[in-house]
Design a protein around this motif. Structure first.
Motif, PDB file in Angstrom:
ATOM      1  N   LEU A  11     -10.440  -1.985  -2.719  1.00 17.85           N
ATOM      2  CA  LEU A  11      -9.067  -2.233  -2.296  1.00 17.85           C
ATOM      3  C   LEU A  11      -8.863  -3.715  -1.973  1.00 17.85           C
ATOM      4  N   LEU A  28       0.831  -1.208   0.000  1.00 17.94           N
ATOM      5  CA  LEU A  28       0.000   0.000   0.000  1.00 17.94           C
ATOM      6  C   LEU A  28       0.864   1.256   0.000  1.00 17.94           C
ATOM      7  N   TYR A  29       1.934   1.244   0.780  1.00  9.22           N
ATOM      8  CA  TYR A  29       2.837   2.397   0.828  1.00  9.22           C
ATOM      9  C   TYR A  29       3.455   2.645  -0.548  1.00  9.22           C
ATOM     10  N   LYS A  47      -8.506  -5.510  -5.233  1.00 11.62           N
ATOM     11  CA  LYS A  47      -7.196  -5.252  -5.843  1.00 11.62           C
ATOM     12  C   LYS A  47      -6.097  -6.039  -5.143  1.00 11.62           C
ATOM     13  N   THR A  63       2.320   1.653  -3.472  1.00 11.73           N
ATOM     14  CA  THR A  63       1.347   1.814  -4.548  1.00 11.73           C
ATOM     15  C   THR A  63       0.553   3.115  -4.455  1.00 11.73           C
ATOM     16  N   TYR A  64       0.234   3.547  -3.249  1.00 12.18           N
ATOM     17  CA  TYR A  64      -0.614   4.726  -3.053  1.00 12.18           C
ATOM     18  C   TYR A  64       0.167   5.802  -2.316  1.00 12.18           C
ATOM     19  N   TRP A  65       0.227   6.974  -2.903  1.00 13.69           N
ATOM     20  CA  TRP A  65       1.010   8.072  -2.332  1.00 13.69           C
ATOM     21  C   TRP A  65       0.511   8.464  -0.946  1.00 13.69           C
ATOM     22  N   ARG A  66      -0.788   8.472  -0.771  1.00 15.82           N
ATOM     23  CA  ARG A  66      -1.397   8.856   0.509  1.00 15.82           C
ATOM     24  C   ARG A  66      -2.575   7.934   0.779  1.00 15.82           C
ATOM     25  N   ASP A  97      -5.594   8.664   1.391  1.00 19.35           N
ATOM     26  CA  ASP A  97      -6.817   9.082   0.705  1.00 19.35           C
ATOM     27  C   ASP A  97      -6.777   8.752  -0.786  1.00 19.35           C
ATOM     28  N   ALA A  98      -5.638   8.284  -1.300  1.00 20.37           N
ATOM     29  CA  ALA A  98      -5.536   7.839  -2.686  1.00 20.37           C
ATOM     30  C   ALA A  98      -5.991   6.386  -2.840  1.00 20.37           C
ATOM     31  N   CYS A  99      -6.155   5.692  -1.732  1.00 22.05           N
ATOM     32  CA  CYS A  99      -6.611   4.301  -1.764  1.00 22.05           C
ATOM     33  C   CYS A  99      -8.084   4.248  -2.157  1.00 22.05           C
ATOM     34  N   TRP A 101       3.140   7.899   6.442  1.00 24.63           N
ATOM     35  CA  TRP A 101       2.249   7.788   5.287  1.00 24.63           C
ATOM     36  C   TRP A 101       0.829   8.209   5.654  1.00 24.63           C
TER      37      TRP A 101
END
Length: 150
Positions: free
Chosen positions: A24, A8-9, A27, A11-14, A16-18, A126
């Motif tokens: 999720l 997750l770290y 995915k 793949t997603y910058w923040r 709230d981008a998840c 993060w």
């Protein structure tokens, strides 16, 4: 669980981008993570969000953190030393330290591995939308024996 958190770290910058929880989960399943591991990681992340909201109070910069016996047993000397190092370097303020300790204590078992604690520290940064500086990232990712001495 830690593999899911690292994914997750990366793949997603923040946070709230998840995508939403259901998407999720799909995915992560498609990537190859087991359902139990996914659910454990998502539950842990919910606790991280709650911990972030709970420790927003300002603390005195001169406050001294005293660890309980159960925290000492669970975290271990290496993890407590690492937390102290980050505090003394000025990169882990009191509220973030408390988030790290809270989330480390939420991990089942006895005796926190230092590598797992480093992932927890990374996830705290993060979750707050903060990027640790390059020297801290080096501490979190590079094994001491692989470091170049200048």
């Amino acid at each position: 669980m830690f593999d899911v958190l690292v994914y997750l770290y990366e793949t997603y910058w923040r946070p709230d981008a998840c995508p939403d929880h259901a998407q999720l989960t799909r995915k992560l399943t498609a990537v190859g993570f087991e359902n139990e591991e996914i659910q454990e990681a998502l539950s842990w992340l919910q606790g991280l969000a709650a911990a972030g909201e709970a420790v927003q109070a300002e603390q005195s910069p001169h406050a001294l953190r005293v660890y309980s016996a159960s925290e000492i047993d669970h975290l271990g000397e290496a993890s407590i030393s690492f937390i102290s190092f980050l505090e003394s370097a000025g990169v882990l303020p009191g509220p973030m330290r408390e988030m790290v300790i809270d989330r480390a204590m939420a991990i089942a078992g006895n005796g926190m591995e230092l590598d797992d604690l480093k992932i927890i520290v990374l996830m705290v940064f993060w979750s707050l939308g903060e990027e640790p500086d390059a020297l801290i990232l080096d501490e979190l990712f590079v094994a001491p024996e692989d470091r170049l001495i200048h």
